[in-house]
Design a protein around this motif. Sequence first.
Motif, PDB file in Angstrom:
ATOM      1  N   ARG A 680      89.604  51.072  84.823  1.00 38.67           N
ATOM      2  CA  ARG A 680      88.866  52.118  85.535  1.00 38.67           C
ATOM      3  C   ARG A 680      89.802  53.190  86.088  1.00 38.67           C
ATOM      4  O   ARG A 680      91.010  53.001  86.142  1.00 38.67           O
ATOM      5  N   GLN A 681      89.171  54.239  86.578  1.00 41.18           N
ATOM      6  CA  GLN A 681      89.906  55.375  87.137  1.00 41.18           C
ATOM      7  C   GLN A 681      90.897  54.943  88.229  1.00 41.18           C
ATOM      8  O   GLN A 681      92.022  55.445  88.290  1.00 41.18           O
ATOM      9  N   THR A 682      90.496  53.991  89.092  1.00 39.10           N
ATOM     10  CA  THR A 682      91.382  53.571  90.193  1.00 39.10           C
ATOM     11  C   THR A 682      92.638  52.873  89.690  1.00 39.10           C
ATOM     12  O   THR A 682      93.605  52.736  90.436  1.00 39.10           O
ATOM     13  N   GLU A 683      92.609  52.391  88.445  1.00 38.22           N
ATOM     14  CA  GLU A 683      93.766  51.634  87.932  1.00 38.22           C
ATOM     15  C   GLU A 683      94.685  52.496  87.086  1.00 38.22           C
ATOM     16  O   GLU A 683      95.672  52.003  86.538  1.00 38.22           O
ATOM     17  N   LEU A 684      94.339  53.774  86.961  1.00 36.51           N
ATOM     18  CA  LEU A 684      95.070  54.653  86.054  1.00 36.51           C
ATOM     19  C   LEU A 684      96.541  54.784  86.457  1.00 36.51           C
ATOM     20  O   LEU A 684      96.847  55.197  87.563  1.00 36.51           O
TER      21      LEU A 684
ATOM     22  N   GLU B  93      90.185  72.073  80.022  1.00 36.74           N
ATOM     23  CA  GLU B  93      91.144  70.969  80.085  1.00 36.74           C
ATOM     24  C   GLU B  93      91.088  70.118  78.810  1.00 36.74           C
ATOM     25  O   GLU B  93      91.967  69.315  78.557  1.00 36.74           O
ATOM     26  N   GLY B  94      90.043  70.314  78.004  1.00 37.69           N
ATOM     27  CA  GLY B  94      89.875  69.511  76.783  1.00 37.69           C
ATOM     28  C   GLY B  94      89.674  68.043  77.103  1.00 37.69           C
ATOM     29  O   GLY B  94      90.267  67.168  76.481  1.00 37.69           O
ATOM     30  N   VAL B  95      88.835  67.758  78.086  1.00 34.81           N
ATOM     31  CA  VAL B  95      88.672  66.368  78.546  1.00 34.81           C
ATOM     32  C   VAL B  95      88.105  65.437  77.472  1.00 34.81           C
ATOM     33  O   VAL B  95      88.663  64.383  77.218  1.00 34.81           O
ATOM     34  N   PRO B 119      87.808  68.040  97.486  1.00 34.94           N
ATOM     35  CA  PRO B 119      88.260  66.643  97.559  1.00 34.94           C
ATOM     36  C   PRO B 119      89.748  66.503  97.257  1.00 34.94           C
ATOM     37  O   PRO B 119      90.279  67.231  96.417  1.00 34.94           O
ATOM     38  N   ALA B 120      90.385  65.576  97.955  1.00 35.55           N
ATOM     39  CA  ALA B 120      91.774  65.218  97.632  1.00 35.55           C
ATOM     40  C   ALA B 120      91.752  64.323  96.395  1.00 35.55           C
ATOM     41  O   ALA B 120      90.697  63.807  96.009  1.00 35.55           O
ATOM     42  N   ARG B 121      92.922  64.137  95.800  1.00 37.68           N
ATOM     43  CA  ARG B 121      92.999  63.311  94.589  1.00 37.68           C
ATOM     44  C   ARG B 121      92.382  61.932  94.800  1.00 37.68           C
ATOM     45  O   ARG B 121      91.649  61.428  93.951  1.00 37.68           O
ATOM     46  N   ASP B 122      92.669  61.319  95.941  1.00 38.06           N
ATOM     47  CA  ASP B 122      92.124  59.984  96.222  1.00 38.06           C
ATOM     48  C   ASP B 122      90.593  59.999  96.271  1.00 38.06           C
ATOM     49  O   ASP B 122      89.939  59.042  95.859  1.00 38.06           O
ATOM     50  N   ASP B 123      90.044  61.082  96.818  1.00 37.93           N
ATOM     51  CA  ASP B 123      88.581  61.202  96.865  1.00 37.93           C
ATOM     52  C   ASP B 123      88.019  61.265  95.444  1.00 37.93           C
ATOM     53  O   ASP B 123      86.970  60.694  95.141  1.00 37.93           O
ATOM     54  N   ILE B 124      88.710  62.019  94.602  1.00 41.74           N
ATOM     55  CA  ILE B 124      88.245  62.163  93.210  1.00 41.74           C
ATOM     56  C   ILE B 124      88.270  60.809  92.512  1.00 41.74           C
ATOM     57  O   ILE B 124      87.286  60.391  91.893  1.00 41.74           O
ATOM     58  N   VAL B 125      89.388  60.117  92.649  1.00 37.94           N
ATOM     59  CA  VAL B 125      89.528  58.812  91.994  1.00 37.94           C
ATOM     60  C   VAL B 125      88.440  57.867  92.485  1.00 37.94           C
ATOM     61  O   VAL B 125      87.771  57.192  91.686  1.00 37.94           O
ATOM     62  N   ILE B 142      90.616  63.857  86.111  1.00 37.05           N
ATOM     63  CA  ILE B 142      91.141  64.212  87.434  1.00 37.05           C
ATOM     64  C   ILE B 142      91.635  65.658  87.426  1.00 37.05           C
ATOM     65  O   ILE B 142      91.337  66.437  88.340  1.00 37.05           O
ATOM     66  N   ALA B 143      92.362  66.021  86.385  1.00 34.18           N
ATOM     67  CA  ALA B 143      92.898  67.386  86.312  1.00 34.18           C
ATOM     68  C   ALA B 143      91.762  68.412  86.299  1.00 34.18           C
ATOM     69  O   ALA B 143      91.849  69.458  86.954  1.00 34.18           O
ATOM     70  N   ALA B 144      90.695  68.108  85.564  1.00 31.13           N
ATOM     71  CA  ALA B 144      89.576  69.052  85.484  1.00 31.13           C
ATOM     72  C   ALA B 144      88.892  69.188  86.836  1.00 31.13           C
ATOM     73  O   ALA B 144      88.574  70.297  87.281  1.00 31.13           O
ATOM     74  N   VAL B 145      88.672  68.073  87.530  1.00 29.26           N
ATOM     75  CA  VAL B 145      88.023  68.145  88.841  1.00 29.26           C
ATOM     76  C   VAL B 145      88.946  68.879  89.828  1.00 29.26           C
ATOM     77  O   VAL B 145      88.506  69.742  90.588  1.00 29.26           O
ATOM     78  N   GLU B 146      90.233  68.556  89.777  1.00 26.13           N
ATOM     79  CA  GLU B 146      91.184  69.225  90.677  1.00 26.13           C
ATOM     80  C   GLU B 146      91.218  70.736  90.448  1.00 26.13           C
ATOM     81  O   GLU B 146      91.410  71.509  91.385  1.00 26.13           O
ATOM     82  N   SER B 147      91.035  71.136  89.197  1.00 23.64           N
ATOM     83  CA  SER B 147      91.114  72.571  88.905  1.00 23.64           C
ATOM     84  C   SER B 147      89.934  73.329  89.513  1.00 23.64           C
ATOM     85  O   SER B 147      90.001  74.537  89.702  1.00 23.64           O
ATOM     86  N   VAL B 148      88.873  72.609  89.823  1.00 24.81           N
ATOM     87  CA  VAL B 148      87.699  73.242  90.420  1.00 24.81           C
ATOM     88  C   VAL B 148      87.672  73.006  91.930  1.00 24.81           C
ATOM     89  O   VAL B 148      87.185  73.835  92.697  1.00 24.81           O
ATOM     90  N   ALA B 149      88.225  71.866  92.352  1.00 21.87           N
ATOM     91  CA  ALA B 149      88.150  71.463  93.763  1.00 21.87           C
ATOM     92  C   ALA B 149      88.722  72.542  94.673  1.00 21.87           C
ATOM     93  O   ALA B 149      89.814  73.059  94.433  1.00 21.87           O
ATOM     94  N   GLY B 150      87.966  72.866  95.714  1.00 24.42           N
ATOM     95  CA  GLY B 150      88.444  73.821  96.699  1.00 24.42           C
ATOM     96  C   GLY B 150      88.334  75.253  96.239  1.00 24.42           C
ATOM     97  O   GLY B 150      88.633  76.175  96.985  1.00 24.42           O
ATOM     98  N   LYS B 151      87.928  75.459  94.968  1.00 24.20           N
ATOM     99  CA  LYS B 151      87.887  76.813  94.440  1.00 24.20           C
ATOM    100  C   LYS B 151      86.465  77.252  94.136  1.00 24.20           C
ATOM    101  O   LYS B 151      86.183  78.436  94.094  1.00 24.20           O
ATOM    102  N   SER B 152      85.589  76.299  93.939  1.00 28.15           N
ATOM    103  CA  SER B 152      84.263  76.657  93.431  1.00 28.15           C
ATOM    104  C   SER B 152      83.538  77.612  94.375  1.00 28.15           C
ATOM    105  O   SER B 152      82.918  78.570  93.959  1.00 28.15           O
ATOM    106  N   LEU B 153      83.675  77.353  95.679  1.00 25.03           N
ATOM    107  CA  LEU B 153      82.984  78.222  96.634  1.00 25.03           C
ATOM    108  C   LEU B 153      83.564  79.625  96.576  1.00 25.03           C
ATOM    109  O   LEU B 153      82.845  80.612  96.553  1.00 25.03           O
ATOM    110  N   ALA B 154      84.895  79.688  96.539  1.00 29.74           N
ATOM    111  CA  ALA B 154      85.559  80.989  96.474  1.00 29.74           C
ATOM    112  C   ALA B 154      85.122  81.731  95.220  1.00 29.74           C
ATOM    113  O   ALA B 154      84.802  82.913  95.274  1.00 29.74           O
ATOM    114  N   TYR B 155      85.065  81.013  94.105  1.00 31.36           N
ATOM    115  CA  TYR B 155      84.641  81.643  92.843  1.00 31.36           C
ATOM    116  C   TYR B 155      83.234  82.216  92.992  1.00 31.36           C
ATOM    117  O   TYR B 155      82.964  83.341  92.622  1.00 31.36           O
TER     118      TYR B 155
END
Lengths: 734, 164
Positions: A680-684, B93-95, B119-125, B142-155
């Motif tokens: 899972r994601q937490t184990e990545l 990101e080509g997820v 969200p922080a990385r831990d929140d995303i995970v 994670i990279a895709a969510v991070e790229s939007v996190a904190g920016k969506s409202l500004a966008y």
Amino acid sequence: MAMNRRDFLKVSAGASGSLMLSLSLPGCSGIPTGYTEETGEWKPDAWLEITRNDKIHFTLARVEMGQGTYTGLTTLIAEELEVDPEAITPRFAPVAPEYRNPLYKLQLTGGSTSIATSWEPLRTAGASARQMLIMAAADVWQVDAAECSARQGRVVHPNGLDSMRYGQLVELASKQVIRGDIPLKPAREWKYIGKQRGRLDAHAKSTGTAVYGIDVELPGMVYSVVSRPPRYGARVKSFNKSEVLAMPGVLDVFEIERGVAIVADKYWRARKAQDALKAEWDNAEALSLSTGEVFASYRKAADEDRGESERSEGDYENAVEKAGQVFEAEYSQPYLAHSTLEPMNATAWYRDNSIEVWAPTQAPDLGRIAAARVTDLSPGDVTINTTFLGGGFGRRLTQDYIEEAAAVSYRVRKPVKLIWSREEDTQHDLYRPAMLHRMQAGLEGNRLTGWHHQIVGPQLLDWYVRNAAPAQYPWAPKFMYDTLGKVGLLAEGIATPKDMSAIEGAIEYPYNVDNIDIRHTHTDPGVPVTFWRSVGYSHNGFAVETFMDELAYEAGEDPYQFRRKLLAGQPRHLEVLDRAVQLSKWNTPVLEGRGRGLALFKSFGTFVAQVVEAGVENGNIRVYKVACAVDCGQVVNPRIVEDQIEGGIIFGLTAAIYGEITFDEGQPQQSNFHDYQLMRQTELPEVTVDIVQSTEAPTGVGEPGVPPVIPALGNALFALTGKRQRSLPLKADA
Amino acid sequence: MALSLTVNGERRSLDIEGDTPLLWVLRDELGLKGTKFGCGVGLCGACTVHLNGQPVRSCSTPVESAAGGEVTTIEGLAEDGQLHPLQKAWIAEGVPQCGYCQSGQIMSAAHLLATNPAPARDDIVAAMTGNLCRCGTYSRIIAAVESVAGKSLAYDAQAAGEER
């Protein structure tokens, strides 16, 4: 079938202007090519279609199951055609000889072969079409074709100003005949190959619009589920047909070869009716063993039969006798399920003496055989439409789910969608075989003098030829299918390729050891098995690279230096090994509670080295980092290479930490993701992939990330705990 | 039983057995195939949709329990013909690899951002760990969510400003 460009062109030139570029097998009908006045479509070859409105279609003969053919193969043809890959619309190929995988002589996607086998033919196809378009424009302008160029879907006049769209030229281009060699673009002129790019299917897969097998919808379609016997090989004895028929929405209930089929107007009604089914099974020929007996039978077979020699160098027996120390170890691996996230499913429609099938399949021509087998039709009456695949990993090389859907539609004469539940998918899989390995080595001081590896277990083609052999002989009548399968096996190496599935990766043992003895004891306990991502490499990688690690410690050497010394003359092995070690900061101390382990393994032509950093947290194995170096020759799409290798690492770690299907009196004991877990994601872990820049011919990347990570994790846990684990899955408290 | 749902902003009336999972209603009755069947028991997340603003596993949500509710699926995530910022990030990101789990992944991520725009990385995970991916696309997710996190409202504010 090795195909070089010259042979390929001989075929195209010999076709006297018919512009047939693909290899045609004698007696097989080809895909029609040429220009069609009414539609304005020009098909220069079996792969490309360019319309007078500048639409470009590319027929994708290797299915897309996540590994990236949809993007990668389109890139190859786009590069030479001089158009942006985004300007091309790929579509999935029908069954035709042109679309066969030349290595297998079957239309299948597997063995990490798609880029390698398409590298020359697809670029040549693109270059040929471009050349014909240029010749057409040169005719119009009355200039020398060699002075013209192609750019972004247009042919450009020697004056550099005038240009014509490809669409304007298709009719004239179709009349051109290429004589002589078709030069491919030199690497320095590539615009798309080797460049970091996204995926052409990302939009459809991020908006819910990509069509997978399970998404196919037909008018008047009904749904089917099948209750299969809990024990493999059992048959239907009796079932309460009338009670199930009385359930809401149920249209029919009947026996098929593989169990009891229930057909209803809605999927959920079929499932609910299944709860009411009470079936008795005849277990006379059913699988009855438990997991412990599998390994007991392997050990017995290994004791009685040292196995067929698969590689022999020097004099192993003598070397062992002379050696100061002889080390022995036995490794074992369990059965593994594939767990594609899209469960097995297929949709079939029998009507008018033909059947049409829509399915996520890795081998559409085998799907034809499967559908023909259970109907009154011949393979030529079967049309297979391939969809996107929600994962493949080898599972969808076997066509049992198409066979079931076809059998049900044959009976009810309606379009039928048949869907397996997750539990059915897990318990009626064909598994990665459980295997046993007996290893022995001679050490004189710290020098490795002898290597012995006895592989014990089944071969996969035994389970595969049933459909594969008839597909290779499409003229054969149906009553010959079983015979063909048996003949194929008997004539292994002549009629069918030698079955490498048990020994691959073991026989390519790369280390410079004078005396080598590698054997396979062929024994099959009767559990259904098939290809599983990285196949034989998946188990041989663990045995070879764990034992190498054991020997390094026995020799009192660093596992990296121990391997390195034995790899003289193997520059590509050494390169990835050095890079992975460097990337992992191998020579720096690890944090408290962690260990580092290393493994190096070549599979499917691709060299991969990995260093895993792992520990145990709250009673669970925890992987922190994986440093990986990969050499897959020329890279077509670096991002997809990275994704495939990282995905392979996670697939391998999932197997190493969780993967195990066990049997109790013939019944698989796992059923869903609670007891057959996926990472899972937490184990990545933090995964870093270093790709070697290379101009060697491209090799595959779908599978090679898997094999080394399993021993690398085991070796890391040994470095941490000092306890060696020789069976999988690995345990936190070993 | 007769019941109605609001799906992607549209009111839909149905006559269906109440224990039918919402998943099969969406897919087979309403033709919304973007939501996927993975495990049938809420273990993999492939069938994730939003019900009254909460992420639910539609494979194990009887449709009767959703009656009268508002459902959003992957097909309803775009607004005014514009893809959701997460969908754009997924493409950039080509997820997706096989892509089968990605509708569910995106729906889980969309709920996370709706409740926690930065969200922080831990929140995303933590928010994404209920969604399995057999291909192993986790780091790109994670990279895709991070790229939007904190920016969506500004966008959104910026886009709205441009429109004015």
